[in-house]
Design an enzyme around this catalytic site. Structure first.
Site, short mmCIF file in Angstrom:
data_model
loop_
_atom_site.label_atom_id
_atom_site.label_comp_id
_atom_site.label_asym_id
_atom_site.label_seq_id
_atom_site.Cartn_x
_atom_site.Cartn_y
_atom_site.Cartn_z
N GLY A 147 0.31 -1.15 5.14
CA GLY A 147 -0.17 -2.02 4.08
C GLY A 147 0.93 -2.32 3.09
N CYS A 148 0.70 -3.32 2.26
CA CYS A 148 1.73 -3.74 1.29
C CYS A 148 1.95 -2.68 0.21
CB CYS A 148 1.36 -5.09 0.69
SG CYS A 148 -0.33 -5.20 0.05
N TYR A 149 0.87 -2.24 -0.42
CA TYR A 149 1.00 -1.19 -1.44
C TYR A 149 1.60 0.10 -0.86
CZ TYR A 149 -1.71 -3.63 -5.12
OH TYR A 149 -2.16 -4.50 -6.10
#
Length: 344
Positions: A147-149
């Site tokens: 995921g990005c985070y």
């Protein structure tokens, strides 16, 4: 090598098209959607005159027959139904959703509210955090793209966690993202008049990326306690900044930690460590696959502040997916990804 993109109407799928259109080795064979079959430029007008490709419906056998790599940029819960079918055909699969990231199906059900993928498939999926899992990625056929985070957070934390330099009971992440991280779906909270000149916290202590971050941290150093992780919506289009606070176990100076980070990321071309007193901003990585990291020890409290920034659509999604595809196929991981950040 021929590739297909599933879920091309979202921002992540659109970004995959942008990268792969210029890739010197991968060629886009087809683009797909569950919506209407229309020319791609009707969905993304900026592609008018650049491509004549049409969005096609998803025919697993047909796609697998003509492509060697399939990128799945469908939403969580949708991707989980597509991945098993494609994986059985023998093509390489890189999934950009959260459906393969959590090895515990019950955890996935709890945080994502969808039925999990069968456990045998979850065990085969390699977590594609490119800088820290290269050996497994090189030999993989199925990738769970992070995921990005988690990408911004884990790249920021990895050196001090792996070296066990911090108190495992005190990890606090204050993260912010641009609006494109929420995708193209219609939502009142994403209206211009709601976002503009505003700054909002959301999913307080409930973000679905929490277990993904904790899972990887505990792979690096067992005994990491539950983290405090909260997210905010910035009034910008692209970018993630994760400001991370950790308690050091011993007195360490900023200079020494910067050297540690430079050593750990010496062979990681997309991670750039800032010099002492210099901290990155999201605009400085926009449109690129870079993760920029700045560090500062507060000698008064013994706490370390880590600032990690990425473009959520690039290093946080499509860029990292292509980086993983490069590694899987024996290419230099930088191939097709050496974009200079857009500035200003």
């Amino acid at each position: 090598m021929k590739v297909s993109i599933i879920g091309t109407t979202g921002y992540g799928g659109g970004e995959l098209f942008r990268i792969l259109h210029h890739h010197p080795v991968f060629t886009i064979q087809s683009v797909h959607t569950t919506r209407n079959e229309i020319p791609l430029f009707e969905e993304f007008p900026h592609l008018n005159g650049i491509t004549n490709q049409t969005l096609e419906h998803i025919d697993v056998e047909k796609i697998a027959k003509h492509s060697e790599i399939v990128f799945i940029a469908a939403p969580s819960g949708v991707s989980s139904k597509l991945v098993p079918a494609f994986f059985r055909t023998g093509v390489q699969v890189i999934d950009l959703s959260g459906d393969l990231r959590l090895i515990d199906g019950e955890e996935y059900l709890k945080w994502y509210k969808h039925e999990p993928v069968e456990s045998s498939l979850l065990e085969k999926a390699v977590y594609g955090l490119s800088e820290w899992n290269k050996e497994k990625i090189i030999n993989a056929e199925l990738i769970a793209n992070p995921g990005c985070y988690p990408t911004a957070t884990l790249l920021g934390l990895a050196p001090v966690v792996k070296e066990r330099l911090i108190d495992p009971d005190m990890i606090i992440i204050d993260a912010k993202s641009g609006a494109s991280g929420a995708g193209r779906s219609v939502s009142k909270s994403l209206l211009f008049s709601e976002i503009n000149e505003n700054f909002r916290i959301y999913k307080v202590n409930e973000h679905q990326h929490i277990p993904e971050i904790e899972q990887q941290l505990n792979r690096w150093s067992t005994g990491i306690s539950p983290i405090t992780f909260n997210t905010h919506l910035l009034p910008i289009t692209r970018g993630i900044m994760a400001t991370i606070y950790v308690q050091l176990k011993e007195n360490l100076h900023t200079d020494r930690l910067i050297e540690l980070y430079k050593e750990q990321y010496l062979w990681s071309p997309f991670v750039r460590i800032r010099p002492k007193g210099n901290f990155p901003s999201v605009k400085e990585v926009a449109g690129s696959n870079f993760c920029d990291i700045g560090l500062q020890v507060d000698e008064r409290t013994g706490r370390l502040t880590i600032v990690s920034v990425i473009d959520n659509l690039m290093k946080g999604a499509a860029g990292q997916a292509v980086q993983n595809a490069n590694l899987m196929n024996g290419l230099n991981e930088k191939t097709g990804l050496e974009f200079v950040p857009l500035y200003p």
